[in-house]
Design a protein around this motif. Sequence first.
Motif, PDB file in Angstrom:
ATOM      1  N   ARG A  39      18.821  40.059 -28.299  1.00  0.00           N
ATOM      2  CA  ARG A  39      17.639  40.830 -27.894  1.00  0.00           C
ATOM      3  C   ARG A  39      17.793  42.290 -28.313  1.00  0.00           C
ATOM      4  N   PHE A  97       6.884  32.206 -37.548  1.00  0.00           N
ATOM      5  CA  PHE A  97       6.827  33.241 -36.527  1.00  0.00           C
ATOM      6  C   PHE A  97       6.193  32.645 -35.266  1.00  0.00           C
ATOM      7  N   GLN A 108      11.443  28.539 -31.134  1.00  0.00           N
ATOM      8  CA  GLN A 108      10.505  29.654 -31.335  1.00  0.00           C
ATOM      9  C   GLN A 108      11.081  30.592 -32.398  1.00  0.00           C
ATOM     10  N   HIS A 109      10.235  31.095 -33.279  1.00  0.00           N
ATOM     11  CA  HIS A 109      10.614  32.070 -34.324  1.00  0.00           C
ATOM     12  C   HIS A 109      11.561  31.511 -35.387  1.00  0.00           C
ATOM     13  N   ARG A 117      17.332  33.411 -37.313  1.00  0.00           N
ATOM     14  CA  ARG A 117      17.985  34.434 -36.484  1.00  0.00           C
ATOM     15  C   ARG A 117      19.231  33.931 -35.769  1.00  0.00           C
ATOM     16  N   HIS A 130      11.460  41.482 -36.712  1.00  0.00           N
ATOM     17  CA  HIS A 130      11.052  41.659 -35.304  1.00  0.00           C
ATOM     18  C   HIS A 130      11.721  42.908 -34.712  1.00  0.00           C
ATOM     19  N   TYR A 179      12.908  46.130 -32.769  1.00  0.00           N
ATOM     20  CA  TYR A 179      12.840  46.712 -31.418  1.00  0.00           C
ATOM     21  C   TYR A 179      13.103  48.220 -31.541  1.00  0.00           C
ATOM     22  N   LYS A 227      -2.552  37.820 -27.933  1.00  0.00           N
ATOM     23  CA  LYS A 227      -1.925  36.625 -27.355  1.00  0.00           C
ATOM     24  C   LYS A 227      -1.972  36.657 -25.827  1.00  0.00           C
ATOM     25  N   ASP A 284       0.865  41.844 -26.505  1.00  0.00           N
ATOM     26  CA  ASP A 284       1.428  40.884 -27.456  1.00  0.00           C
ATOM     27  C   ASP A 284       0.330  40.588 -28.483  1.00  0.00           C
ATOM     28  N   ILE A 319       3.092  42.932 -35.776  1.00  0.00           N
ATOM     29  CA  ILE A 319       3.094  42.410 -34.406  1.00  0.00           C
ATOM     30  C   ILE A 319       3.546  43.531 -33.481  1.00  0.00           C
ATOM     31  N   TRP A 324       4.577  44.261 -29.543  1.00  0.00           N
ATOM     32  CA  TRP A 324       4.943  43.516 -28.329  1.00  0.00           C
ATOM     33  C   TRP A 324       5.669  44.390 -27.321  1.00  0.00           C
ATOM     34  N   GLU A 348       6.577  44.998 -35.472  1.00  0.00           N
ATOM     35  CA  GLU A 348       7.221  44.051 -36.379  1.00  0.00           C
ATOM     36  C   GLU A 348       6.394  43.885 -37.647  1.00  0.00           C
TER      37      GLU A 348
HETATM   38  O1  TA6 Z   1       6.845  39.155 -31.328  1.00  0.00           O
HETATM   39  C1  TA6 Z   1       6.300  38.925 -30.083  1.00  0.00           C
HETATM   40  C2  TA6 Z   1       6.792  37.602 -29.553  1.00  0.00           C
HETATM   41  O2  TA6 Z   1       6.379  36.546 -30.383  1.00  0.00           O
HETATM   42  C3  TA6 Z   1       6.315  37.467 -28.105  1.00  0.00           C
HETATM   43  O3  TA6 Z   1       5.322  36.489 -27.943  1.00  0.00           O
HETATM   44  C4  TA6 Z   1       7.580  37.270 -27.307  1.00  0.00           C
HETATM   45  O4  TA6 Z   1       7.780  36.020 -26.821  1.00  0.00           O
HETATM   46  C5  TA6 Z   1       8.638  37.797 -28.245  1.00  0.00           C
HETATM   47  O5  TA6 Z   1       8.228  37.564 -29.551  1.00  0.00           O
HETATM   48  C6  TA6 Z   1      10.095  37.451 -28.008  1.00  0.00           C
HETATM   49  O6  TA6 Z   1      10.400  36.154 -28.349  1.00  0.00           O
HETATM   50  P1  TA6 Z   1      11.870  35.593 -28.086  1.00  0.00           P
HETATM   51  O7  TA6 Z   1      11.856  34.196 -28.610  1.00  0.00           O
HETATM   52  O8  TA6 Z   1      12.824  36.482 -28.832  1.00  0.00           O
HETATM   53  O9  TA6 Z   1      12.082  35.687 -26.586  1.00  0.00           O
END
Ligand code: TA6
Length: 293
Positions: A69, A79, A90-91, A95, A164, A166, A188, A208, A239, A241, A266
């Motif tokens: 994170r 994505f 997810q994603h 990574r 992505h 931060y 979202k 988001d 993006i 968030w 992002e």
């Molecule tokens: O980039 C935004 C996002 O897609 C959000 O919807 C949120 O869930 C975030 O990414 C973090 O995702 P993760 O899988 O790293 O917890």
Amino acid sequence: MNPSSLDALPYIKQTESADGLPLIEIDHPMFQALLTKQGAQLLQFQPRGGQPLLWMSSNAILKPGKSVRGGIPVCFPWFGPHPTQPQLPQHGFARTLPWRLEMAQADAMSMRFCFMLQDDEQTQALWPHRFQARLTFAFSVECELYFEVENLDTQPFELSYALHSYFPVKQIDQASISGLDQLNYLDKVSGSQRKLQAGPVVFAGEVDRIYLHTEQPMQIHEQGRPAINIESEGCRSTIVWNPGAEKCAQMADMPDAGYQQMVCVECGNAADNTLQLAPGERHRARMVIRAAG
Ligand code: TA6
């Protein structure tokens, strides 16, 4: 490249987190940074004498196979949730897999690192395509990323991705992002409704959004600290968030008040900007992060 050349490289120290994630600590006259081969993820970056340009959670889990994170995770080859198979990670998978270090160079002004990820049995089980992805970092007082994907298959494929990133802020409700005015976005939080951005993006609760057809420079503003400039080429989506208080409290790898000190901006290609790559075709993108002024 001979891996021992990383051992011979000046300014770096190869270490490991308490949970066994290999790390590359960089202490260069122009900047300090922290990298890991997992996900080719840049975790920290700070120009010498300047403020940190990236945020990493104080509760981040630095463990092989877990996404970290903070910094710049690479979400690839999709994505968000997988478009048709929601049970897939997810994603995407990039990574959490180790990338191969192909090149590392240093001089007194800058350093460059190139990481590569190629399909194998493990990736093909999740995404049945042959590909090569490269992420090259060029570090000086600024942080430049080059992302490249090549279709090595005999069939075209679709992909979406995001760098992505931060970023640190002192107080999210005092921060704003310019450069997205008058662009459409998918919201979202309200169930992917399409909306139009009016003025800078500000934060009062969870945000988001996927901004579409973007490519102009952006800035993160906050009174009392230098703005952060973000520029990109080849990235048609942005993006934005911030999880807000409630979602943040449910995340094991963020302190409860962590959402107040970060924002993700992002650069990538997602949703309407999903890419189609023909066999042999390459997609190239570039992103630059620097302190303003
Ligand atoms: O980039 C935004 C996002 O897609 C959000 O919807 C949120 O869930 C975030 O990414 C973090 O995702 P993760 O899988 O790293 O917890």
